[in-house]
Design an enzyme around this catalytic site. Structure first.
Site, PDB file in Angstrom:
ATOM      1  CB  SER A 144      -0.962   0.010   1.181  1.00 45.45           C
ATOM      2  OG  SER A 144      -0.291  -0.255   2.393  1.00 45.45           O
ATOM      3  CG  HIS A 179      -0.875  -5.228   2.201  1.00 43.80           C
ATOM      4  ND1 HIS A 179      -0.195  -5.045   3.367  1.00 43.80           N
ATOM      5  CD2 HIS A 179      -0.847  -3.998   1.572  1.00 43.80           C
ATOM      6  CE1 HIS A 179       0.229  -3.791   3.465  1.00 43.80           C
ATOM      7  NE2 HIS A 179      -0.161  -3.130   2.384  1.00 43.80           N
ATOM      8  CG  HIS A 212       6.028  -8.845   8.108  1.00 47.48           C
ATOM      9  ND1 HIS A 212       7.006  -8.059   7.545  1.00 47.48           N
ATOM     10  CD2 HIS A 212       4.920  -8.064   8.213  1.00 47.48           C
ATOM     11  CE1 HIS A 212       6.501  -6.852   7.338  1.00 47.48           C
ATOM     12  NE2 HIS A 212       5.237  -6.825   7.721  1.00 47.48           N
ATOM     13  NE  ARG A 224       2.635  -3.583  12.275  1.00 50.20           N
ATOM     14  CZ  ARG A 224       2.436  -3.768  10.980  1.00 50.20           C
ATOM     15  NH1 ARG A 224       1.880  -2.803  10.258  1.00 50.20           N
ATOM     16  NH2 ARG A 224       2.781  -4.894  10.379  1.00 50.20           N
ATOM     17  CG  ASP A 259      -3.219  -7.759   9.103  1.00 52.69           C
ATOM     18  OD1 ASP A 259      -3.769  -6.673   9.328  1.00 52.69           O
ATOM     19  OD2 ASP A 259      -2.357  -7.915   8.224  1.00 52.69           O
TER      20      ASP A 259
HETATM   21  N1  CMX Z   1       1.293 -19.734   6.420  1.00 52.87           N
HETATM   22  C1  CMX Z   1       1.734 -20.667   5.561  1.00 52.87           C
HETATM   23  N2  CMX Z   1       2.758 -20.488   4.712  1.00 52.87           N
HETATM   24  C2  CMX Z   1       3.367 -19.297   4.776  1.00 52.87           C
HETATM   25  C3  CMX Z   1       2.996 -18.286   5.666  1.00 52.87           C
HETATM   26  C4  CMX Z   1       1.901 -18.534   6.500  1.00 52.87           C
HETATM   27  N3  CMX Z   1       1.429 -17.609   7.343  1.00 52.87           N
HETATM   28  N4  CMX Z   1       3.796 -17.216   5.494  1.00 52.87           N
HETATM   29  C5  CMX Z   1       4.648 -17.548   4.496  1.00 52.87           C
HETATM   30  N5  CMX Z   1       4.388 -18.803   4.060  1.00 52.87           N
HETATM   31  C6  CMX Z   1       5.018 -19.509   2.955  1.00 52.87           C
HETATM   32  C7  CMX Z   1       4.882 -18.656   1.697  1.00 52.87           C
HETATM   33  O1  CMX Z   1       3.603 -18.796   1.102  1.00 52.87           O
HETATM   34  C8  CMX Z   1       6.021 -19.196   0.863  1.00 52.87           C
HETATM   35  O2  CMX Z   1       5.598 -20.415   0.314  1.00 52.87           O
HETATM   36  P1  CMX Z   1       6.028 -20.844  -1.193  1.00 52.87           P
HETATM   37  O3  CMX Z   1       7.514 -21.017  -1.132  1.00 52.87           O
HETATM   38  O4  CMX Z   1       5.276 -22.094  -1.421  1.00 52.87           O
HETATM   39  O5  CMX Z   1       5.624 -19.718  -2.092  1.00 52.87           O
HETATM   40  C9  CMX Z   1       7.092 -19.496   1.917  1.00 52.87           C
HETATM   41  O6  CMX Z   1       6.405 -19.615   3.157  1.00 52.87           O
HETATM   42  C10 CMX Z   1       8.133 -18.395   2.042  1.00 52.87           C
HETATM   43  O7  CMX Z   1       7.472 -17.156   2.285  1.00 52.87           O
HETATM   44  P2  CMX Z   1       8.175 -16.009   3.148  1.00 52.87           P
HETATM   45  O8  CMX Z   1       9.402 -15.603   2.417  1.00 52.87           O
HETATM   46  O9  CMX Z   1       8.323 -16.424   4.559  1.00 52.87           O
HETATM   47  O10 CMX Z   1       7.071 -14.864   3.127  1.00 52.87           O
HETATM   48  P3  CMX Z   1       6.801 -13.760   1.999  1.00 52.87           P
HETATM   49  O11 CMX Z   1       7.718 -12.636   2.236  1.00 52.87           O
HETATM   50  O12 CMX Z   1       6.825 -14.369   0.645  1.00 52.87           O
HETATM   51  O13 CMX Z   1       5.301 -13.358   2.310  1.00 52.87           O
HETATM   52  C11 CMX Z   1       3.474 -12.789   3.713  1.00 52.87           C
HETATM   53  C12 CMX Z   1       4.954 -12.593   3.432  1.00 52.87           C
HETATM   54  C13 CMX Z   1       3.022 -11.838   4.793  1.00 52.87           C
HETATM   55  C14 CMX Z   1       2.683 -12.466   2.424  1.00 52.87           C
HETATM   56  C15 CMX Z   1       3.238 -14.257   4.133  1.00 52.87           C
HETATM   57  O14 CMX Z   1       3.914 -14.502   5.341  1.00 52.87           O
HETATM   58  C16 CMX Z   1       1.776 -14.620   4.270  1.00 52.87           C
HETATM   59  O15 CMX Z   1       1.169 -15.001   3.265  1.00 52.87           O
HETATM   60  N6  CMX Z   1       1.191 -14.531   5.496  1.00 52.87           N
HETATM   61  C17 CMX Z   1      -0.209 -14.784   5.703  1.00 52.87           C
HETATM   62  C18 CMX Z   1      -1.036 -13.589   5.244  1.00 52.87           C
HETATM   63  C19 CMX Z   1      -0.861 -12.425   6.181  1.00 52.87           C
HETATM   64  O16 CMX Z   1      -0.965 -12.543   7.388  1.00 52.87           O
HETATM   65  N7  CMX Z   1      -0.622 -11.242   5.600  1.00 52.87           N
HETATM   66  C20 CMX Z   1      -0.549  -9.970   6.384  1.00 52.87           C
HETATM   67  C21 CMX Z   1       0.858  -9.397   6.461  1.00 52.87           C
HETATM   68  C22 CMX Z   1       0.844  -8.069   7.184  1.00 52.87           C
HETATM   69  C23 CMX Z   1       0.177  -7.015   6.360  1.00 52.87           C
HETATM   70  O17 CMX Z   1       0.695  -6.674   5.286  1.00 52.87           O
HETATM   71  O18 CMX Z   1      -0.886  -6.519   6.742  1.00 52.87           O
END
Ligand code: CMX
Length: 466
Positions: A270, A300, A346, A355, A401
């Protein structure tokens, strides 16, 4: 000049000097945010100019192919003055941690939480405002709340099942009709003055967001009626009242919520989108709307809605049995079905999000025995271990979140599809200061380089042969 005349003219000069000094000090204590920021601009421009001149050719980072394919993770290529995110420590706003800003930012009478207006001042200027300055800013923002008829009519005509984030983005886009920046630009204003119109649009936008958010909330879930902003109230009190929540603890929660959800450095979707679109000199309305569209994604900002829906399914499935074993099984079921655990992980953080901790602290203080708080606390014990065992995510700890929804649930704001709208209102407090700074220092249009896979292959071959 005779002696008498000299004495008299010295006296007049001294008196007028004294008067202008006392005016200046009065002016200082009453200094508005716009005056303060305007005063800082020349030295900020000079600082950046000298810094670039001296170190412009310094190599600050190297980029790997993995990063180009991996969402540009960690590449240092943006300037964001308001905050910096450390993977271990979490966010610092102009150098202050969340516990520090909760202590240091001004608080309105009877309140223990900072107001987001104070954070806006800090993010823009790097200085902590006085309570008097914050009150003047709250009053200024509240006085700008009127919506044009076409925006009200548009919101009233939208289908109730259109996601509240889509409604928010549309309303902010439609407010383009009010943009002082767009009008000034069309009239050929000097680029040195862009920041001033961006500042005005930003404050106008902040003033209109509580009415828009409340209108969406009350149209979709209640009777559609929304009151008006009270210029004597702080921002969070106004927003709460407009939505229909007058409980003082809920208002306190809003102060904390809006403050901690505002800014999280520049690279998140964002913030980056608002900055990117703003770099084309699109108005603050169009720039923020673009950022809000990014915030609406489930990875996000919409994760706060996902968390609640996921928690409710958990509650239904385990039927009140909140043992660690049943929760662990539910976590594995989610992971094994190829979904993420919402609210965990994250892109930058490698520890529990501060937070999250601030919200946990609020819950412990206000409702330690609430069923959903206990569930979230048990999850905090179980989920990191499961995610570590799962072995994929780089950060098995909860993010912002993970906690926010259950705080709102406690006070009766149960409509989870609305939660990201509150995040969006908060995010405006974080991204608009940078947009104003960008315009003040003349930040250029953003344009990184992309290559095709074919070109990357050729590049890698060339580098390999060197
Ligand atoms: N549950 C399961 N798997 C997860 C995970 C979770 N909460 N968080 C990361 N992973 C997985 C990823 O999907 C990725 O899998 P692939 O290799 O199969 O693609 C792997 O772990 C590596 O990811 P990462 O490098 O640890 O995380 P990213 O930087 O790619 O993504 C985020 C970060 C936040 C998108 C991810 O942790 C996620 O999807 N979390 C759940 C959604 C969430 O809570 N989002 C809110 C974030 C805060 C915000 O922006 O408001």
């Amino acid at each position: 000049m005779s002696q008498t005349l000299l004495v008299r003219s010295t006296k007049i000069r001294t008196t007028s000097l004294y008067r202008s000094l006392s005016l200046a000090s009065r002016h200082y204590s009453n200094q508005t945010l716009k005056d303060k920021f305007s005063e800082q601009i020349p030295s900020k421009i000079e600082e950046i100019k000298t810094f670039k001149k001296e170190y412009g050719k310094t190599v600050i980072d190297k980029v790997t192919l993995e990063q180009a394919y991996g969402g540009m993770r960690g590449i240092k290529s943006m300037v964001w003055e308001g905050s910096v995110l450390d993977p271990e420590e979490g966010i610092r706003f102009r150098g202050y941690t969340i516990p520090e800003i909760r202590k240091l930012l001004p608080k309105v009478e009877g309140s223990a939480e900072p107001v987001p207006e104070g954070l806006f001042w800090l993010l823009l200027t790097g200085e902590i405002p006085s309570l008097e300055q914050v009150k003047a800013l709250s009053n200024d923002i509240a006085s700008r709340s009127e919506l044009p008829d076409h925006v009200v009519q548009m919101l009233d005509n939208l289908p109730r099942d259109l996601h509240p984030m889509a409604q928010l983005s549309m309303a902010v886009t439609a407010l383009e009709s009010e943009s002082k920046f767009a009008k000034a630009y069309a009239q050929g204003v000097n680029k040195k003055d862009y920041w001033s119109y961006t500042f005005e649009d930003s404050l106008d936008l902040l003033g209109k967001l509580p009415i828009i958010a409340s209108k969406i909330y009350r149209n979709v879930f209640k009777d559609g009626r929304v009151g008006t902003m009270d210029t004597n109230f702080d921002y969070s009190k106004n927003l709460s009242h407009l939505m229909g929540y007058t409980n003082n603890d809920f208002i306190e929660l809003m102060r904390l919520y809006l403050t901690i959800h505002s800014d999280h450095e520049g690279g998140n979707v964002s913030a980056h989108t608002t900055h990117l679109v703003g770099s084309s000199l699109a108005s603050p309305y169009l720039s923020l709307a673009a950022g809000l569209n990014g915030l609406a994604g489930p990875l996000h900002g919409r994760a706060n809605q996902e968390v609640l829906e996921w928690l409710f399914k958990l509650r239904e499935e385990v039927n009140g049995d909140y043992t660690k074993e049943t929760i662990e099984k539910y976590l594995w079921d989610t992971l094994n079905s190829g979904r993420v655990i919402p609210g965990y992980g994250h892109a930058v953080l490698r520890k529990t999000d501060p937070r999250y901790m601030a919200q946990r602290d609020f819950a412990q203080k206000h409702f330690p025995d609430y069923e959903l708080f206990k569930l979230v606390s048990t999850l905090y014990e179980v989920a990191p271990k499961v995610l570590m065992k799962h072995g994929k995510t780089k950060n098995p700890w909860p993010n912002v979140d993970s906690h926010s929804g259950i705080l709102l649930q406690y006070y009766g704001l149960t409509e989870s599809s609305f939660y990201t709208v509150l995040f969006g209102v908060a995010r405006a407090f974080g991204v608009l200061p940078q947009l104003i700074i960008d315009r003040a220092v003349g930040a250029p249009i953003e344009r990184p380089k992309s290559l095709s896979t074919e070109k990357y292959k050729a590049l890698v071959r060339t580098i390999g042969n060197q």
